[in-house]
Design an enzyme around this catalytic site. Structure first.
Site, PDB file in Angstrom:
ATOM      1  N   SER A  11      -9.127  -9.869   4.655  1.00 33.96           N
ATOM      2  CA  SER A  11      -9.313  -9.428   3.268  1.00 33.96           C
ATOM      3  C   SER A  11      -9.009 -10.570   2.315  1.00 33.96           C
ATOM      4  O   SER A  11      -7.873 -11.065   2.264  1.00 33.96           O
ATOM      5  CB  SER A  11      -8.392  -8.246   2.958  1.00 33.96           C
ATOM      6  OG  SER A  11      -8.371  -8.042   1.553  1.00 33.96           O
ATOM      7  N   HIS A  34     -13.742  -9.132   4.411  1.00 38.81           N
ATOM      8  CA  HIS A  34     -13.461  -7.862   3.725  1.00 38.81           C
ATOM      9  C   HIS A  34     -13.266  -8.137   2.234  1.00 38.81           C
ATOM     10  O   HIS A  34     -12.418  -8.932   1.850  1.00 38.81           O
ATOM     11  CB  HIS A  34     -12.214  -7.220   4.337  1.00 38.81           C
ATOM     12  CG  HIS A  34     -11.926  -5.845   3.832  1.00 38.81           C
ATOM     13  ND1 HIS A  34     -12.620  -4.742   4.269  1.00 38.81           N
ATOM     14  CD2 HIS A  34     -11.026  -5.390   2.933  1.00 38.81           C
ATOM     15  CE1 HIS A  34     -12.155  -3.652   3.658  1.00 38.81           C
ATOM     16  NE2 HIS A  34     -11.187  -4.028   2.825  1.00 38.81           N
ATOM     17  N   ASP A  36     -12.429  -6.541  -1.334  1.00 39.57           N
ATOM     18  CA  ASP A  36     -11.784  -5.386  -1.962  1.00 39.57           C
ATOM     19  C   ASP A  36     -12.112  -5.324  -3.453  1.00 39.57           C
ATOM     20  O   ASP A  36     -11.488  -6.008  -4.262  1.00 39.57           O
ATOM     21  CB  ASP A  36     -10.265  -5.494  -1.794  1.00 39.57           C
ATOM     22  CG  ASP A  36      -9.815  -5.136  -0.389  1.00 39.57           C
ATOM     23  OD1 ASP A  36     -10.220  -4.067   0.112  1.00 39.57           O
ATOM     24  OD2 ASP A  36      -9.058  -5.918   0.202  1.00 39.57           O
ATOM     25  N   MET A  38     -11.771  -3.473  -6.830  1.00 39.68           N
ATOM     26  CA  MET A  38     -10.887  -2.484  -7.468  1.00 39.68           C
ATOM     27  C   MET A  38     -11.193  -2.450  -8.961  1.00 39.68           C
ATOM     28  O   MET A  38     -11.418  -3.501  -9.567  1.00 39.68           O
ATOM     29  CB  MET A  38      -9.421  -2.862  -7.266  1.00 39.68           C
ATOM     30  CG  MET A  38      -9.014  -3.021  -5.815  1.00 39.68           C
ATOM     31  SD  MET A  38      -7.243  -3.334  -5.677  1.00 39.68           S
ATOM     32  CE  MET A  38      -7.115  -3.729  -3.932  1.00 39.68           C
ATOM     33  N   HIS A  67     -15.513  -3.090   0.241  1.00 39.16           N
ATOM     34  CA  HIS A  67     -14.697  -1.873   0.165  1.00 39.16           C
ATOM     35  C   HIS A  67     -14.534  -1.528  -1.310  1.00 39.16           C
ATOM     36  O   HIS A  67     -13.780  -2.196  -2.021  1.00 39.16           O
ATOM     37  CB  HIS A  67     -13.343  -2.141   0.854  1.00 39.16           C
ATOM     38  CG  HIS A  67     -12.379  -1.019   0.749  1.00 39.16           C
ATOM     39  ND1 HIS A  67     -11.026  -1.188   0.969  1.00 39.16           N
ATOM     40  CD2 HIS A  67     -12.548   0.311   0.468  1.00 39.16           C
ATOM     41  CE1 HIS A  67     -10.412  -0.025   0.812  1.00 39.16           C
ATOM     42  NE2 HIS A  67     -11.308   0.896   0.500  1.00 39.16           N
ATOM     43  N   MET A  69     -13.136   0.353  -4.088  1.00 41.54           N
ATOM     44  CA  MET A  69     -12.079   1.252  -4.577  1.00 41.54           C
ATOM     45  C   MET A  69     -12.327   1.451  -6.065  1.00 41.54           C
ATOM     46  O   MET A  69     -11.585   0.966  -6.925  1.00 41.54           O
ATOM     47  CB  MET A  69     -10.709   0.620  -4.302  1.00 41.54           C
ATOM     48  CG  MET A  69     -10.345   0.651  -2.817  1.00 41.54           C
ATOM     49  SD  MET A  69      -9.095  -0.566  -2.388  1.00 41.54           S
ATOM     50  CE  MET A  69     -10.128  -2.012  -2.224  1.00 41.54           C
ATOM     51  N   MET A 138      -7.883   4.649   5.617  1.00 40.92           N
ATOM     52  CA  MET A 138      -6.882   3.833   4.914  1.00 40.92           C
ATOM     53  C   MET A 138      -5.513   4.069   5.542  1.00 40.92           C
ATOM     54  O   MET A 138      -5.081   5.212   5.706  1.00 40.92           O
ATOM     55  CB  MET A 138      -6.826   4.181   3.428  1.00 40.92           C
ATOM     56  CG  MET A 138      -8.010   3.708   2.597  1.00 40.92           C
ATOM     57  SD  MET A 138      -8.374   1.935   2.726  1.00 40.92           S
ATOM     58  CE  MET A 138      -6.850   1.201   2.139  1.00 40.92           C
ATOM     59  N   ASP A 176      -7.392  -0.140   7.462  1.00 39.81           N
ATOM     60  CA  ASP A 176      -7.127  -1.085   6.372  1.00 39.81           C
ATOM     61  C   ASP A 176      -5.773  -0.805   5.743  1.00 39.81           C
ATOM     62  O   ASP A 176      -5.557   0.271   5.179  1.00 39.81           O
ATOM     63  CB  ASP A 176      -8.250  -0.931   5.332  1.00 39.81           C
ATOM     64  CG  ASP A 176      -8.148  -1.916   4.183  1.00 39.81           C
ATOM     65  OD1 ASP A 176      -7.260  -2.776   4.200  1.00 39.81           O
ATOM     66  OD2 ASP A 176      -8.988  -1.799   3.259  1.00 39.81           O
TER      67      ASP A 176
HETATM   68  C1  DX5 Z   1      -5.606  -2.426   0.003  1.00 36.48           C
HETATM   69  C2  DX5 Z   1      -6.863  -3.151   0.381  1.00 36.48           C
HETATM   70  C3  DX5 Z   1      -6.691  -3.903   1.628  1.00 36.48           C
HETATM   71  C4  DX5 Z   1      -5.679  -5.027   1.536  1.00 36.48           C
HETATM   72  C5  DX5 Z   1      -5.019  -5.133   2.870  1.00 36.48           C
HETATM   73  O1  DX5 Z   1      -5.844  -1.596  -1.044  1.00 36.48           O
HETATM   74  O2  DX5 Z   1      -7.943  -2.242   0.575  1.00 36.48           O
HETATM   75  O3  DX5 Z   1      -7.924  -4.385   2.144  1.00 36.48           O
HETATM   76  O4  DX5 Z   1      -6.242  -6.254   1.189  1.00 36.48           O
HETATM   77  O5  DX5 Z   1      -3.977  -6.050   2.793  1.00 36.48           O
HETATM   78  P1  DX5 Z   1      -2.842  -6.123   3.895  1.00 36.48           P
HETATM   79  O6  DX5 Z   1      -3.529  -6.412   5.217  1.00 36.48           O
HETATM   80  O7  DX5 Z   1      -1.975  -7.232   3.436  1.00 36.48           O
HETATM   81  O8  DX5 Z   1      -2.148  -4.791   3.934  1.00 36.48           O
HETATM   82 ZN    ZN Z   2      -9.767  -2.915   1.722  1.00 37.82          ZN
END
Ligand code: DX5
Ligand code: ZN
Length: 226
Positions: A11, A34, A36, A38, A67, A69, A138, A176
């Site tokens: 990620s 990956h 993320d 947000m 991903h 969010m 998750m 994740d």
């Molecule tokens: C959390 C993200 C993850 C995050 C995971 O909300 O969706 O993808 O980057 O990070 P680690 O592996 O450090 O928990």
């Molecule tokens: Zn993620």
């Protein structure tokens, strides 16, 4: 066998974002990058969007796993597809039209994924599991890297695996949050094959070595599957 191929998706949330293109050069062995996204609404944190995804695509040959969010993913999914996402995963909690959205993603040639938060029961997947290529369980509440793995997630992964077997479908099961070599065997024994890891990869000096350790730990969990 494809079903038993364990892959790690580093990620970039935990990468050095000031040197993102350089970071992407040292993730040998990764199955996906990956990404993320947000929006500061669906989750408290705010990260990056389709423009940065397009930049990631131009900096690496590794497929990108987006991903989302974000609230109202229906609005923004076309942008992520146009930016070149290879997998687009939306949250079940964020849309009223999960099947329509999954179909749209597939029509555009990408893999469609659906994610569920730790507080969302696996049973909600009943009506969507046949329409997706990937289910993301998750293992932390989304929003931040570096959180602690929620142990009760293992039961949910097993439930997803059982539901898929009963329905004769085999989406990729992704996990994740808080994944490391310590728990990779357990999540893979439960049914996961795609392991997201942020801090456990980018927090290490040798990223490729970190990816290999997580992959090997995951593979050791496969033999424990019933
Ligand atoms: C959390 C993200 C993850 C995050 C995971 O909300 O969706 O993808 O980057 O990070 P680690 O592996 O450090 O928990
Ligand atoms: Zn993620």
């Amino acid at each position: 066998m494809l079903e038993n191929k364990i892959q790690v998706a580093p990620s970039i949330l935990s990468a050095d974002l000031g040197h993102l293109a350089d970071e992407l050069r040292f993730i040998d062995g990764a199955g996906y990058v990956h990404f993320d996204a947000m929006d500061g609404h669906f989750v408290p944190n705010l990260t990056f969007g389709p423009g940065v995804l397009a930049a990631v695509k131009s900096a690496t040959q590794t497929p990108v796993d987006a991903h989302l969010m974000i609230s109202n993913p229906d609005q923004m999914v076309p942008e992520y597809l146009a930016a070149g996402a290879d997998v687009v995963t939306f949250h079940y909690e964020a849309t009223s039209h999960a099947n329509r959205l999954a179909n749209l993603i597939r029509e555009k040639g990408a893999k469609a994924g659906v994610a569920i938060n730790p507080g969302t029961p696996v049973s909600v997947l009943d009506a969507i599991v046949e329409d997706v290529d990937l289910v993301l369980v998750m293992t932390v509440n989304p929003g931040f890297g570096g959180q602690k793995f929620i142990p009760g997630s293992l039961r949910k992964i097993r439930q997803v695996k059982a539901m898929c077997a009963e329905r004769h479908v085999a989406p990729i099961i992704e996990v994740d949050g808080g994944i490391s070599p310590t728990n990779a065997a357990d999540v893979c024994a439960a049914g996961a094959t795609l392991l997201v890891a942020g801090s456990a990869v980018f927090g290490k000096a040798n990223r490729a070595n970190a990816i290999r350790k997580i992959t090997e730990a995951g593979e050791s969990g496969l033999v424990r599957r019933a």
